[in-house]
Design a protein around this motif. Structure first.
Motif, short mmCIF file in Angstrom:
data_model
loop_
_atom_site.label_atom_id
_atom_site.label_comp_id
_atom_site.label_asym_id
_atom_site.label_seq_id
_atom_site.Cartn_x
_atom_site.Cartn_y
_atom_site.Cartn_z
N PHE A 55 0.65 10.12 10.91
CA PHE A 55 -0.52 10.63 11.62
C PHE A 55 -0.77 12.09 11.25
O PHE A 55 0.16 12.88 11.13
CB PHE A 55 -0.30 10.52 13.13
N ASP A 56 -2.04 12.41 11.06
CA ASP A 56 -2.41 13.80 10.74
C ASP A 56 -3.58 14.21 11.62
O ASP A 56 -4.67 13.66 11.54
CB ASP A 56 -2.81 13.90 9.26
N GLU A 57 -3.32 15.17 12.47
CA GLU A 57 -4.29 15.68 13.44
C GLU A 57 -5.65 15.98 12.78
O GLU A 57 -6.69 15.73 13.35
CB GLU A 57 -3.72 16.96 14.04
N LYS A 58 -5.58 16.49 11.60
CA LYS A 58 -6.81 16.97 10.96
C LYS A 58 -7.49 15.92 10.09
O LYS A 58 -8.52 16.20 9.48
CB LYS A 58 -6.50 18.19 10.09
N ALA A 59 -6.90 14.75 10.05
CA ALA A 59 -7.42 13.74 9.11
C ALA A 59 -8.86 13.37 9.40
O ALA A 59 -9.65 13.10 8.50
CB ALA A 59 -6.53 12.51 9.12
N LYS A 60 -9.18 13.34 10.70
CA LYS A 60 -10.51 12.88 11.09
C LYS A 60 -11.60 13.83 10.59
O LYS A 60 -12.67 13.42 10.18
CB LYS A 60 -10.58 12.75 12.61
N THR A 61 -11.31 15.10 10.65
CA THR A 61 -12.34 16.08 10.36
C THR A 61 -12.27 16.62 8.94
O THR A 61 -13.28 16.87 8.31
CB THR A 61 -12.20 17.28 11.32
N LYS A 62 -11.07 16.74 8.45
CA LYS A 62 -10.91 17.55 7.25
C LYS A 62 -10.21 16.82 6.11
O LYS A 62 -10.71 16.78 4.99
CB LYS A 62 -10.11 18.80 7.64
N ASN A 63 -9.07 16.26 6.40
CA ASN A 63 -8.25 15.73 5.33
C ASN A 63 -8.55 14.26 5.05
O ASN A 63 -8.30 13.41 5.89
CB ASN A 63 -6.77 15.85 5.67
N GLY A 64 -9.08 13.98 3.87
CA GLY A 64 -9.36 12.60 3.51
C GLY A 64 -8.21 12.00 2.74
O GLY A 64 -8.22 11.95 1.52
N TRP A 65 -7.20 11.56 3.46
CA TRP A 65 -6.03 10.99 2.78
C TRP A 65 -6.35 9.58 2.30
O TRP A 65 -7.03 8.83 2.99
CB TRP A 65 -4.82 10.97 3.69
N VAL A 66 -5.83 9.26 1.15
CA VAL A 66 -6.06 7.93 0.58
C VAL A 66 -4.74 7.29 0.16
O VAL A 66 -3.70 7.96 0.10
CB VAL A 66 -6.99 7.99 -0.66
N MET A 67 -4.82 6.00 -0.11
CA MET A 67 -3.67 5.30 -0.67
C MET A 67 -4.16 4.30 -1.71
O MET A 67 -5.35 4.04 -1.82
CB MET A 67 -2.87 4.60 0.43
N VAL A 68 -3.24 3.79 -2.48
CA VAL A 68 -3.55 2.74 -3.45
C VAL A 68 -2.60 1.57 -3.18
O VAL A 68 -1.61 1.72 -2.47
CB VAL A 68 -3.35 3.23 -4.91
N ASP A 69 -2.92 0.42 -3.73
CA ASP A 69 -1.99 -0.71 -3.67
C ASP A 69 -1.35 -0.88 -5.03
O ASP A 69 -2.03 -0.79 -6.06
CB ASP A 69 -2.71 -2.01 -3.29
N VAL A 70 -0.06 -1.13 -5.03
CA VAL A 70 0.65 -1.37 -6.30
C VAL A 70 1.47 -2.65 -6.19
O VAL A 70 1.96 -3.00 -5.11
CB VAL A 70 1.59 -0.19 -6.68
N ALA A 73 -3.18 7.80 8.68
CA ALA A 73 -3.45 9.20 9.01
C ALA A 73 -4.18 9.32 10.33
O ALA A 73 -4.12 10.36 10.99
CB ALA A 73 -4.27 9.84 7.89
N LEU A 74 -4.88 8.25 10.73
CA LEU A 74 -5.67 8.30 11.97
C LEU A 74 -4.97 7.60 13.13
O LEU A 74 -5.47 7.59 14.24
CB LEU A 74 -7.04 7.64 11.72
N SER A 100 0.87 -1.18 0.00
CA SER A 100 0.00 0.00 0.00
C SER A 100 0.90 1.23 0.00
O SER A 100 1.94 1.24 0.64
CB SER A 100 -0.90 0.00 1.24
N TRP A 101 0.50 2.23 -0.76
CA TRP A 101 1.34 3.43 -0.91
C TRP A 101 0.86 4.50 0.05
O TRP A 101 0.24 5.48 -0.34
CB TRP A 101 1.29 3.90 -2.36
N GLU A 102 1.17 4.32 1.35
CA GLU A 102 0.65 5.23 2.35
C GLU A 102 1.54 6.45 2.51
O GLU A 102 2.65 6.49 2.02
CB GLU A 102 0.51 4.52 3.70
#
Length: 159
Positions: free
Chosen positions: A89-104, A81-82, A30-32
């Motif tokens: 980890f991103d403090e704002k991920a829960k509320t604001k930032n929708g970080w995603v990843m893909v698998d390669v 992110a959570l 996963s490309w996190e």
DNA sequence: GCCAACGTTGGC
DNA sequence: GCCAACGTTGGC
């Protein structure tokens, strides 16, 4: 059927190298940890199953494209992110930032790395995003011409 | 290790 | 909404 897209993803070999990837039994990861909006949008909106991705080593003695992976899972939430214990980890991920990843999954390795220096010498590659001054984007689109040009530079070994 | 280019933050 | 300050990236 959607047309094939091509991409380039950077990684620091000291953190996670192409060799690390092909050493995994599944050759899949996963490309996190992508924390840039533009890069995220590419992954979230445009990465499709089967797209090919150049894996590029940055921040190293010899920056170069090492091999090719393909997308085996489209964008899904980046749980790191959570996770407070993760370095992603991103403090704002829960509320604001929708970080995603893909698998390669790694599918080809170049017999010899295509160095940044060499890419800079190829006329057809002159407009690559990678070469733009100050381009720090960790996920970049690659045109079909650029993709094919690079694939012809060195022998591709099937993994 | 240096430093230019870039993205993000936050005071106003 | 502007923009200076700051942190990060990444080639060299």
């Amino acid at each position: 059927m959607a047309s094939q897209n091509y991409w380039l993803m950077k990684t620091e070999p000291g953190v996670f190298s192409f060799e690390n990837l092909i050493d995994l039994p599944s050759k899949t990861t996963s490309w996190e940890g992508v924390r840039n909006y533009q890069a995220r949008n590419f992954m979230r909106d445009l990465f499709k199953l089967g797209d090919h991705v150049f894996i590029y080593h940055s921040n190293t003695d010899e920056p170069a494209i090492i091999g090719i992976a393909k997308v085996v899972k489209e964008a899904y939430p980046d749980g790191h992110a959570l996770d407070e214990n993760s370095k992603y980890f991103d403090e704002k991920a829960k509320t604001k930032n929708g970080w995603v990843m893909v698998d390669v999954e790694a599918i080809y390795k170049f017999e010899k790395p295509i160095t940044r220096e060499r890419i800079g010498k190829e006329k057809k590659l002159a407009s690559m995003w990678l070469l733009r001054q100050g381009s720090r984007l960790s996920i970049q689109p690659v045109t079909e011409v650029e993709y094919k040009t690079i694939c012809k530079l060195e022998k591709l070994l099937k993994l």
